[in-house]
Motif scaffolding. Structure first.
Motif, PDB file in Angstrom:
ATOM      1  N   VAL A 363       0.851  -1.187   0.000  1.00  0.00           N
ATOM      2  CA  VAL A 363       0.000   0.000   0.000  1.00  0.00           C
ATOM      3  C   VAL A 363       0.891   1.244   0.000  1.00  0.00           C
ATOM      4  O   VAL A 363       1.863   1.327   0.759  1.00  0.00           O
ATOM      5  CB  VAL A 363      -0.923   0.033   1.240  1.00  0.00           C
ATOM      6  CG1 VAL A 363      -1.752   1.319   1.253  1.00  0.00           C
ATOM      7  CG2 VAL A 363      -1.835  -1.195   1.269  1.00  0.00           C
ATOM      8  N   TYR A 364       0.534   2.199  -0.843  1.00  0.00           N
ATOM      9  CA  TYR A 364       1.218   3.490  -0.898  1.00  0.00           C
ATOM     10  C   TYR A 364       0.327   4.542  -0.252  1.00  0.00           C
ATOM     11  O   TYR A 364      -0.765   4.829  -0.737  1.00  0.00           O
ATOM     12  CB  TYR A 364       1.524   3.851  -2.350  1.00  0.00           C
ATOM     13  CG  TYR A 364       2.074   5.254  -2.557  1.00  0.00           C
ATOM     14  CD1 TYR A 364       3.046   5.784  -1.722  1.00  0.00           C
ATOM     15  CD2 TYR A 364       1.611   6.044  -3.608  1.00  0.00           C
ATOM     16  CE1 TYR A 364       3.548   7.064  -1.916  1.00  0.00           C
ATOM     17  CE2 TYR A 364       2.115   7.324  -3.822  1.00  0.00           C
ATOM     18  CZ  TYR A 364       3.082   7.828  -2.968  1.00  0.00           C
ATOM     19  OH  TYR A 364       3.571   9.096  -3.173  1.00  0.00           O
ATOM     20  N   PHE A 365       0.781   5.096   0.874  1.00  0.00           N
ATOM     21  CA  PHE A 365       0.079   6.177   1.556  1.00  0.00           C
ATOM     22  C   PHE A 365       0.666   7.501   1.070  1.00  0.00           C
ATOM     23  O   PHE A 365       1.767   7.883   1.480  1.00  0.00           O
ATOM     24  CB  PHE A 365       0.259   6.072   3.070  1.00  0.00           C
ATOM     25  CG  PHE A 365      -0.541   4.984   3.742  1.00  0.00           C
ATOM     26  CD1 PHE A 365      -1.686   5.291   4.460  1.00  0.00           C
ATOM     27  CD2 PHE A 365      -0.145   3.651   3.678  1.00  0.00           C
ATOM     28  CE1 PHE A 365      -2.420   4.306   5.106  1.00  0.00           C
ATOM     29  CE2 PHE A 365      -0.865   2.657   4.308  1.00  0.00           C
ATOM     30  CZ  PHE A 365      -2.018   2.983   5.022  1.00  0.00           C
ATOM     31  N   LYS A 366      -0.052   8.201   0.206  1.00  0.00           N
ATOM     32  CA  LYS A 366       0.460   9.465  -0.335  1.00  0.00           C
ATOM     33  C   LYS A 366       0.083  10.648   0.545  1.00  0.00           C
ATOM     34  O   LYS A 366       0.856  11.595   0.687  1.00  0.00           O
ATOM     35  CB  LYS A 366      -0.062   9.684  -1.754  1.00  0.00           C
ATOM     36  CG  LYS A 366       0.540  10.889  -2.446  1.00  0.00           C
ATOM     37  CD  LYS A 366       0.080  11.016  -3.883  1.00  0.00           C
ATOM     38  CE  LYS A 366       0.727  12.230  -4.552  1.00  0.00           C
ATOM     39  NZ  LYS A 366       0.298  12.373  -5.964  1.00  0.00           N
ATOM     40  N   SER A 367      -1.110  10.634   1.120  1.00  0.00           N
ATOM     41  CA  SER A 367      -1.529  11.677   2.056  1.00  0.00           C
ATOM     42  C   SER A 367      -2.431  11.047   3.103  1.00  0.00           C
ATOM     43  O   SER A 367      -2.855   9.897   2.973  1.00  0.00           O
ATOM     44  CB  SER A 367      -2.246  12.822   1.326  1.00  0.00           C
ATOM     45  OG  SER A 367      -3.484  12.390   0.791  1.00  0.00           O
ATOM     46  N   TYR A 368      -2.721  11.792   4.131  1.00  0.00           N
ATOM     47  CA  TYR A 368      -3.522  11.248   5.230  1.00  0.00           C
ATOM     48  C   TYR A 368      -4.776  12.090   5.434  1.00  0.00           C
ATOM     49  O   TYR A 368      -4.807  13.284   5.150  1.00  0.00           O
ATOM     50  CB  TYR A 368      -2.706  11.193   6.527  1.00  0.00           C
ATOM     51  CG  TYR A 368      -2.279  12.544   7.034  1.00  0.00           C
ATOM     52  CD1 TYR A 368      -3.072  13.269   7.918  1.00  0.00           C
ATOM     53  CD2 TYR A 368      -1.073  13.098   6.633  1.00  0.00           C
ATOM     54  CE1 TYR A 368      -2.683  14.513   8.375  1.00  0.00           C
ATOM     55  CE2 TYR A 368      -0.670  14.343   7.093  1.00  0.00           C
ATOM     56  CZ  TYR A 368      -1.479  15.048   7.958  1.00  0.00           C
ATOM     57  OH  TYR A 368      -1.098  16.281   8.401  1.00  0.00           O
ATOM     58  N   VAL A 383      -4.716   7.363   8.893  1.00  0.00           N
ATOM     59  CA  VAL A 383      -5.770   6.990   7.951  1.00  0.00           C
ATOM     60  C   VAL A 383      -5.428   7.606   6.607  1.00  0.00           C
ATOM     61  O   VAL A 383      -5.334   8.830   6.474  1.00  0.00           O
ATOM     62  CB  VAL A 383      -7.148   7.481   8.423  1.00  0.00           C
ATOM     63  CG1 VAL A 383      -8.226   7.094   7.408  1.00  0.00           C
ATOM     64  CG2 VAL A 383      -7.482   6.902   9.792  1.00  0.00           C
ATOM     65  N   GLY A 384      -5.230   6.775   5.609  1.00  0.00           N
ATOM     66  CA  GLY A 384      -4.838   7.251   4.298  1.00  0.00           C
ATOM     67  C   GLY A 384      -5.963   7.991   3.589  1.00  0.00           C
ATOM     68  O   GLY A 384      -7.134   7.623   3.690  1.00  0.00           O
ATOM     69  N   LEU A 385      -5.614   9.049   2.860  1.00  0.00           N
ATOM     70  CA  LEU A 385      -6.565   9.769   2.017  1.00  0.00           C
ATOM     71  C   LEU A 385      -6.284   9.425   0.560  1.00  0.00           C
ATOM     72  O   LEU A 385      -7.036   8.685  -0.056  1.00  0.00           O
ATOM     73  CB  LEU A 385      -6.461  11.277   2.252  1.00  0.00           C
ATOM     74  CG  LEU A 385      -7.398  12.141   1.400  1.00  0.00           C
ATOM     75  CD1 LEU A 385      -8.852  11.776   1.634  1.00  0.00           C
ATOM     76  CD2 LEU A 385      -7.159  13.620   1.693  1.00  0.00           C
ATOM     77  N   GLU A 386      -5.197   9.964   0.012  1.00  0.00           N
ATOM     78  CA  GLU A 386      -4.742   9.493  -1.292  1.00  0.00           C
ATOM     79  C   GLU A 386      -3.914   8.237  -1.029  1.00  0.00           C
ATOM     80  O   GLU A 386      -2.805   8.322  -0.491  1.00  0.00           O
ATOM     81  CB  GLU A 386      -3.875  10.545  -1.970  1.00  0.00           C
ATOM     82  CG  GLU A 386      -4.576  11.860  -2.248  1.00  0.00           C
ATOM     83  CD  GLU A 386      -3.566  12.951  -2.526  1.00  0.00           C
ATOM     84  OE1 GLU A 386      -3.144  13.070  -3.698  1.00  0.00           O
ATOM     85  OE2 GLU A 386      -3.193  13.679  -1.588  1.00  0.00           O
ATOM     86  N   ALA A 387      -4.444   7.113  -1.354  1.00  0.00           N
ATOM     87  CA  ALA A 387      -3.771   5.853  -1.079  1.00  0.00           C
ATOM     88  C   ALA A 387      -3.999   4.896  -2.247  1.00  0.00           C
ATOM     89  O   ALA A 387      -5.076   4.899  -2.852  1.00  0.00           O
ATOM     90  CB  ALA A 387      -4.282   5.233   0.221  1.00  0.00           C
TER      91      ALA A 387
END
Length: 457
Positions: A363-368, A383-387
């Motif tokens: 999983v790539y967590f780009k933003s939260y 908690v991921g937002l852009e993921a």
């Protein structure tokens, strides 16, 4: 009354600092393209802090002549580091001064950003969009008992926003204060706020409309520089403040896992975390701290090992070391305490593509969308937002709000690589009683963590 007279008035104390401190700021607030207000603030005054026989005294006033020292409750220190004061000046120049653009043009600039965002072709509905923009100037003059002086002048600009997107029964709240640095209006030109906002909204729209539920269980995770920055600040920077380790922040902002964990090796060899106030144009910039100690880069963690804490003149004797220039105050009516400046993971030597190429599934967590951490700075949750899923070394489909949850002592050893792309994000760090909010940067490269737990929100 000038600072020389303040020093002379209280020169019987073993240690003495007199400070003139001024903060001026102007702010613009908009909601959905409508101007809510323009404000101007000025905070200016004097303080004196003195130490004698294990007791620290502090007083502040808008009028230097009325300064009268009183004991700071609970601030007894057995020792004081006896070292010379580093005299000097530091200043950040504005290439494009704040007053070079009329306020009406600035307001129009931000209104145009809203119009651009509002007209985007997306499936989600833009429910709300708020903008907060500020320009500030911080000026300090400090004089010590021996006549040594420190002078600092730092202009800063900050842009933050919040927005709400809704698609069917799914809603996402996006908040960002990533745009902040020391300098003038030339920073606005370099940030390309409109482009980055457009990209952000399109990605969140993609998550809301196409995001799928993530798989639960242990997997590889890649954290963007944004999440790496939050981790550097919250789970390394704060627990590495010496006063917190000593328990002096316990009632206000929690303690530190270092107080109870008797470990030297806290992360993998790929983990080095630095706090460096000397970075040019940084949000947390200064070259000399408020106790007259020359600022430098501090390796809090080096190659996975605990290396040094953030120290001031009063904490350092407890650890049989020297202050590393970490004391600063928010305003004239606050005493200098141990603070972070610009805290970040050290980058590696690979590209982002190389970082993910051997991730078979992850999983790539780009933003939260949100994060939480406990008072010991040990248990943390993002908690991921852009993921996005990672499959066979490539970024795949968007994921709907995956959750990364675990302990600092699990995450830092799990980091096995970092890419070379170092990025910084602005922040305001709170600490102390009474509270002090100081500007900082947090950041890092993209980090790869192996075999950590991901959950469904």
């Amino acid at each position: 009354m000038d600072l020389e007279k303040v020093v002379k008035k209280f020169d019987s104390y073993k240690y003495l600092e007199a400070r003139y401190h001024k903060n001026e700021s102007s702010s613009i607030f908009l909601m959905n393209g409508r101007l809510l207000g323009v404000s101007k603030e000025k905070n200016e005054g004097y303080s004196v802090r003195a130490y004698e026989r294990g007791i620290l005294y502090f007083a502040s006033s808008t009028n230097a002549e009325s300064l009268d020292l009183k004991k700071i409750q609970g601030q007894g220190w057995e020792e004081l580091e006896d070292t010379d004061v580093y005299s000097g000046k530091y200043e950040v120049k504005q290439v494009k001064p704040f007053d070079s653009i009329p306020i009406d043009e600035k307001i129009k600039y931000f209104k145009d950003i809203y119009e651009r965002i509002k007209s985007l072709d997306i499936k989600s509905k833009l429910v709300n969009f708020n903008i907060w923009y500020s320009e500030s100037l911080e000026e300090k003059r400090i004089m010590f008992k021996d006549g040594s002086t420190v002078e600092g002048l730092v202009p800063r600009i900050n842009f933050s926003y919040s927005l709400v997107l809704k698609y069917m029964d799914k809603t996402a709240t996006v908040y960002s204060d990533e745009f902040g640095a020391s300098g003038g209006l030339e920073l606005l030109d370099s940030w390309k706020i409109g482009d980055k906002l457009e990209e952000k909204i399109k990605e969140v729209d993609k998550v809301l409309t196409k995001g799928k539920t993530p798989k639960e269980g242990k997997t590889d995770v890649v954290l963007s520089s944004l999440l790496a920055g939050i981790m550097a600040h919250e789970s390394v920077g704060h627990p590495f403040e010496a006063d917190r380790v000593l328990g002096r922040e316990g009632a206000q902002a929690g303690l530190s896992y270092l107080k109870d964990l008797n470990i030297r090796k806290i992360g993998s060899n790929a983990v080095s975390v630095i706090d460096d106030p000397t970075l040019p144009n940084s949000n947390g910039f200064f070259l000399i701290d408020d106790e007259g100690v020359k600022a430098r880069a501090k390796y809090l963690i080096k190659d996975g090992e605990v290396n040094e804490l953030l120290q001031d003149r009063f904490s350092s004797p407890k650890f049989k070391t020297k202050s590393n220039g970490s004391a600063r105050a928010m305003s004239f009516d606050r005493e200098p305490i141990i603070r972070m400046s610009n805290t970040f993971f050290q980058p590696g030597d690979m590209s982002f593509e190389e970082l993910i190429e051997d991730v078979k599934e992850g999983v790539y967590f780009k933003s939260y969308m949100e994060w939480n951490i406990d008072d010991m700075r040990l248990g943390e949750r993002y908690v991921g937002l852009e993921a996005y899923e990672i499959k066979n070394g490539e970024i795949g489909d968007p994921l709907l709000f995956p959750v990364l949850e675990g302990k600092t002592t699990e995450f830092l050893p799990a980091v096995d690589a970092a890419d070379r792309e170092l990025k910084f994000y602005a922040g305001i760090c709170g600490k102390g009683d009474p509270d002090q909010a100081v500007p900082v940067w947090l950041g890092g490269p993209d980090l790869r963590l192996r075999n950590v737990k991901v959950k469904v929100m």
